[in-house]
Design a protein around this motif. Structure first.
Motif, PDB file in Angstrom:
ATOM      1  N   LEU A  52     -24.579  74.511  10.960  1.00  0.00           N
ATOM      2  CA  LEU A  52     -24.348  74.142   9.282  1.00  0.00           C
ATOM      3  C   LEU A  52     -25.250  75.072   8.623  1.00  0.00           C
ATOM      4  CD1 LEU A  52     -23.464  70.413   9.764  1.00  0.00           C
ATOM      5  CD2 LEU A  52     -21.859  72.316   9.071  1.00  0.00           C
ATOM      6  N   VAL A  53     -26.503  75.005   8.909  1.00  0.00           N
ATOM      7  CA  VAL A  53     -27.473  75.902   8.236  1.00  0.00           C
ATOM      8  C   VAL A  53     -27.125  77.234   8.366  1.00  0.00           C
ATOM      9  CG1 VAL A  53     -29.885  76.566   8.109  1.00  0.00           C
ATOM     10  CG2 VAL A  53     -29.395  74.264   8.227  1.00  0.00           C
ATOM     11  N   VAL A  54     -26.872  77.722   9.558  1.00  0.00           N
ATOM     12  CA  VAL A  54     -26.534  79.172   9.693  1.00  0.00           C
ATOM     13  C   VAL A  54     -25.154  79.458   8.873  1.00  0.00           C
ATOM     14  CG1 VAL A  54     -25.915  80.970  11.516  1.00  0.00           C
ATOM     15  CG2 VAL A  54     -27.776  79.486  11.917  1.00  0.00           C
ATOM     16  N   ALA A  55     -24.309  78.429   8.925  1.00  0.00           N
ATOM     17  CA  ALA A  55     -22.831  78.982   8.342  1.00  0.00           C
ATOM     18  C   ALA A  55     -23.220  78.881   6.766  1.00  0.00           C
ATOM     19  CB  ALA A  55     -22.024  78.073   8.623  1.00  0.00           C
ATOM     20  N   ALA A  56     -23.979  78.033   6.188  1.00  0.00           N
ATOM     21  CA  ALA A  56     -24.027  78.040   4.990  1.00  0.00           C
ATOM     22  C   ALA A  56     -24.821  79.064   4.403  1.00  0.00           C
ATOM     23  CB  ALA A  56     -24.797  76.533   4.574  1.00  0.00           C
ATOM     24  N   ARG A  57     -25.594  79.804   5.104  1.00  0.00           N
ATOM     25  CA  ARG A  57     -26.412  80.934   4.565  1.00  0.00           C
ATOM     26  C   ARG A  57     -25.593  82.319   4.933  1.00  0.00           C
ATOM     27  NH1 ARG A  57     -32.497  80.834   6.751  1.00  0.00           N
ATOM     28  NH2 ARG A  57     -32.401  82.589   5.501  1.00  0.00           N
ATOM     29  N   ALA A  58     -24.711  82.342   5.936  1.00  0.00           N
ATOM     30  CA  ALA A  58     -23.647  83.509   5.946  1.00  0.00           C
ATOM     31  C   ALA A  58     -22.938  83.718   4.877  1.00  0.00           C
ATOM     32  CB  ALA A  58     -23.038  83.133   7.353  1.00  0.00           C
ATOM     33  N   PRO A  59     -22.369  85.040   4.899  1.00  0.00           N
ATOM     34  CA  PRO A  59     -21.778  85.444   3.760  1.00  0.00           C
ATOM     35  C   PRO A  59     -20.238  84.433   3.810  1.00  0.00           C
ATOM     36  CG  PRO A  59     -22.495  87.132   4.667  1.00  0.00           C
ATOM     37  CD  PRO A  59     -22.839  86.327   5.701  1.00  0.00           C
ATOM     38  N   GLY A  60     -19.963  83.930   2.509  1.00  0.00           N
ATOM     39  CA  GLY A  60     -18.604  83.044   2.626  1.00  0.00           C
ATOM     40  C   GLY A  60     -19.067  81.705   3.006  1.00  0.00           C
ATOM     41  N   GLY A  61     -20.123  81.308   3.276  1.00  0.00           N
ATOM     42  CA  GLY A  61     -20.442  80.184   3.474  1.00  0.00           C
ATOM     43  C   GLY A  61     -19.553  79.017   4.396  1.00  0.00           C
ATOM     44  N   LEU A  62     -19.849  77.952   4.340  1.00  0.00           N
ATOM     45  CA  LEU A  62     -18.977  77.104   4.985  1.00  0.00           C
ATOM     46  C   LEU A  62     -17.496  76.992   5.127  1.00  0.00           C
ATOM     47  CD1 LEU A  62     -21.151  73.699   4.554  1.00  0.00           C
ATOM     48  CD2 LEU A  62     -21.132  75.083   6.571  1.00  0.00           C
ATOM     49  N   ARG A  63     -16.893  77.588   3.791  1.00  0.00           N
ATOM     50  CA  ARG A  63     -15.558  77.832   3.528  1.00  0.00           C
ATOM     51  C   ARG A  63     -15.091  78.979   4.764  1.00  0.00           C
ATOM     52  NH1 ARG A  63     -12.013  76.870  -0.466  1.00  0.00           N
ATOM     53  NH2 ARG A  63     -13.577  76.189  -1.749  1.00  0.00           N
ATOM     54  N   ARG A  64     -15.810  80.050   4.990  1.00  0.00           N
ATOM     55  CA  ARG A  64     -15.734  81.100   5.891  1.00  0.00           C
ATOM     56  C   ARG A  64     -15.769  80.437   7.097  1.00  0.00           C
ATOM     57  NH1 ARG A  64     -13.228  83.399   8.451  1.00  0.00           N
ATOM     58  NH2 ARG A  64     -13.265  85.415   9.061  1.00  0.00           N
ATOM     59  N   ALA A  65     -16.841  79.869   7.496  1.00  0.00           N
ATOM     60  CA  ALA A  65     -16.815  79.466   8.658  1.00  0.00           C
ATOM     61  C   ALA A  65     -15.788  78.629   9.457  1.00  0.00           C
ATOM     62  CB  ALA A  65     -18.107  78.732   9.159  1.00  0.00           C
ATOM     63  N   THR A  66     -14.987  77.795   8.667  1.00  0.00           N
ATOM     64  CA  THR A  66     -13.979  76.937   8.860  1.00  0.00           C
ATOM     65  C   THR A  66     -12.653  77.541   9.006  1.00  0.00           C
ATOM     66  OG1 THR A  66     -13.873  75.986   6.651  1.00  0.00           O
ATOM     67  CG2 THR A  66     -15.232  74.862   7.867  1.00  0.00           C
ATOM     68  N   ARG A  67     -12.436  78.684   8.466  1.00  0.00           N
ATOM     69  CA  ARG A  67     -11.296  79.341   8.248  1.00  0.00           C
ATOM     70  C   ARG A  67     -10.960  80.133   9.738  1.00  0.00           C
ATOM     71  NH1 ARG A  67     -12.054  83.087   3.822  1.00  0.00           N
ATOM     72  NH2 ARG A  67     -11.867  81.093   2.608  1.00  0.00           N
ATOM     73  N   SER A  68     -10.030  79.582  10.595  1.00  0.00           N
ATOM     74  CA  SER A  68      -9.745  80.158  11.929  1.00  0.00           C
ATOM     75  C   SER A  68      -8.217  80.222  11.934  1.00  0.00           C
ATOM     76  CB  SER A  68     -10.140  79.299  12.792  1.00  0.00           C
ATOM     77  OG  SER A  68      -9.621  79.334  14.319  1.00  0.00           O
ATOM     78  N   ALA A  69      -7.984  81.437  12.512  1.00  0.00           N
ATOM     79  CA  ALA A  69      -6.768  81.747  12.680  1.00  0.00           C
ATOM     80  C   ALA A  69      -5.957  80.680  13.939  1.00  0.00           C
ATOM     81  CB  ALA A  69      -6.543  83.085  13.115  1.00  0.00           C
ATOM     82  N   HIS A  70      -6.960  80.351  14.639  1.00  0.00           N
ATOM     83  CA  HIS A  70      -6.203  79.216  15.940  1.00  0.00           C
ATOM     84  C   HIS A  70      -7.202  78.034  15.692  1.00  0.00           C
ATOM     85  CE1 HIS A  70      -4.183  82.746  17.602  1.00  0.00           C
ATOM     86  NE2 HIS A  70      -5.400  83.445  17.527  1.00  0.00           N
ATOM     87  N   PRO A  71      -7.012  77.300  14.769  1.00  0.00           N
ATOM     88  CA  PRO A  71      -7.850  76.059  14.568  1.00  0.00           C
ATOM     89  C   PRO A  71      -7.791  75.111  15.768  1.00  0.00           C
ATOM     90  CG  PRO A  71      -6.134  76.032  12.995  1.00  0.00           C
ATOM     91  CD  PRO A  71      -6.165  77.393  13.601  1.00  0.00           C
ATOM     92  N   TRP A  72      -6.589  74.548  16.201  1.00  0.00           N
ATOM     93  CA  TRP A  72      -6.716  73.671  17.177  1.00  0.00           C
ATOM     94  C   TRP A  72      -7.021  74.213  18.542  1.00  0.00           C
ATOM     95  CZ3 TRP A  72      -6.243  68.993  15.868  1.00  0.00           C
ATOM     96  CH2 TRP A  72      -5.670  68.650  14.825  1.00  0.00           C
ATOM     97  N   LEU A  73      -6.926  75.739  18.770  1.00  0.00           N
ATOM     98  CA  LEU A  73      -7.233  76.188  19.903  1.00  0.00           C
ATOM     99  C   LEU A  73      -8.934  76.167  19.976  1.00  0.00           C
ATOM    100  CD1 LEU A  73      -6.300  77.312  22.279  1.00  0.00           C
ATOM    101  CD2 LEU A  73      -6.285  79.651  21.725  1.00  0.00           C
ATOM    102  N   GLN A  74      -9.418  76.326  19.055  1.00  0.00           N
ATOM    103  CA  GLN A  74     -10.891  76.270  18.661  1.00  0.00           C
ATOM    104  C   GLN A  74     -11.198  74.750  18.897  1.00  0.00           C
ATOM    105  OE1 GLN A  74     -13.133  78.395  18.286  1.00  0.00           O
ATOM    106  NE2 GLN A  74     -12.627  80.086  16.771  1.00  0.00           N
ATOM    107  N   VAL A  75     -10.570  73.860  18.427  1.00  0.00           N
ATOM    108  CA  VAL A  75     -11.125  72.476  18.662  1.00  0.00           C
ATOM    109  C   VAL A  75     -10.873  72.322  20.134  1.00  0.00           C
ATOM    110  CG1 VAL A  75     -10.508  70.085  18.497  1.00  0.00           C
ATOM    111  CG2 VAL A  75     -10.456  71.720  16.524  1.00  0.00           C
ATOM    112  N   PHE A  76      -9.739  72.634  21.031  1.00  0.00           N
ATOM    113  CA  PHE A  76      -9.799  72.354  22.413  1.00  0.00           C
ATOM    114  C   PHE A  76     -10.678  73.116  23.206  1.00  0.00           C
ATOM    115  CE2 PHE A  76      -7.965  73.831  26.397  1.00  0.00           C
ATOM    116  CZ  PHE A  76      -7.734  72.750  26.810  1.00  0.00           C
TER     117      PHE A  76
END
Length: 292
Positions: A52-76
């Motif tokens: 979470l800390v790494v994602a928050a400091r990256a460009p785009g923040g947490l919003r970008r880190a959660t944006r996946s083209a395959h969200p359910w496949l990422q979960v699996f």
């Protein structure tokens, strides 16, 4: 990619394998005393915080880190990883570090074997032969035809299969998702799943073991960070063969700290598995540069 960057990538991979091997030793110690779900739950809490800390400091923040083209496949994919970790830690308890890692070393062969049906990649006859030879090495380690075969011997093989599936799914989602997104899902989903499983097994830990847990959590974050850096500065095909160093470090730790023994069948079988794995990695590298 310059030679200097490749050399640095190899050095980082060697350091990463040492860190991960030491983590395996700590995990074995904690799993022998405490419930494995609880120990992994605390470990993934820390790892999720780091992600979470790494994602928050990256460009785009947490919003970008959660944006996946395959969200359910990422979960699996993340669930597959946490199950693999649980299975592998159990293997350390039942079989020890030496034999567990000797069998687990076959996972690149499983990746090569499954890359066709999962990713649609072409697997040539040379790699198929290498895969077959590698599994002969696994059979030599397991010795299914000698004495009373222990079903515990299949635990690291199951872990290798799960990790191979995780690796293939990571490559698949990586076609559209950046590494930061996959890293985020791995930490957060893994923590959520293992918390749901581990909370009922909570038990008090001694101050000394909390210290080991702190070392485990910190080194996990450092190890994953260095692994990402290694893949950033060097080609994966150039440094991946050095991941087998983890077998060397873990075996040394098992012999020196946990009084494990190094049987002849494990040495012979492990050498066959590693050799076959290195060959498949070499063939994959040739294909990537158009020479095979």
């Amino acid at each position: 990619m310059t030679e200097q960057n490749t050399s640095r990538g190899i050095l980082l991979m060697a350091i990463v394998t040492f860190i991960f091997a030491m983590q395996d030793g700590i995990s074995r110690h904690l799993a022998e005393t405490y419930n494995v779900y609880m120990a992994l739950m605390v470990r993934f809490w820390f790892f999720a915080g780091f992600v979470l800390v790494v994602a928050a400091r990256a460009p785009g923040g947490l919003r970008r880190a959660t944006r996946s083209a395959h969200p359910w496949l990422q979960v699996f994919r993340s669930v597959v990883l946490i199950v693999e970790v649980i299975v592998m830690v159990q293997s350390f308890v039942y079989l020890g570090l030496v034999e567990s890692h000797a069998v687990f070393a076959c996972y690149p062969l499983l990746v090569a074997a499954l890359s066709g049906p999962v990713l649609g990649e072409r697997v040539g006859w040379r790699r198929l032969v290498a895969i077959g030879i590698g599994f002969v090495g696994v059979l030599i380690i397991l010795e299914p035809g000698f004495g009373v075969f222990s079903p515990y011997a299949l635990i690291p093989l199951a872990a290798a299969l799960l990790f191979a599936l995780y690796s293939l799914l990571t490559r698949y989602v990586g076609r559209k998702d950046p590494t930061s997104v996959s890293f985020f899902y791995t930490g957060v989903v893994g923590a959520a799943v293992v918390t749901a499983v581990g909370l009922p097994y909570w038990m008090p830990m001694t101050p000394g073991d909390w210290g080991w847990m702190a070392v485990l959590c910190c080194t996990a974050s450092v190890g994953h960070y260095l692994l990402i850096k290694a893949y950033e500065i060097a080609e994966a095909s150039a440094i991946q063969p050095f991941a087998y160093l983890q077998l060397v470090w873990a075996s040394a730790l098992g012999l020196a700290v946990f009084d494990e023994t190094l049987e002849a069948n494990v040495v012979i079988g492990g050498a066959i598995v590693v050799s076959a794995g290195l060959f498949t990695l070499w063939r994959a590298r040739l294909r990537s540069i158009g020479k095979a």
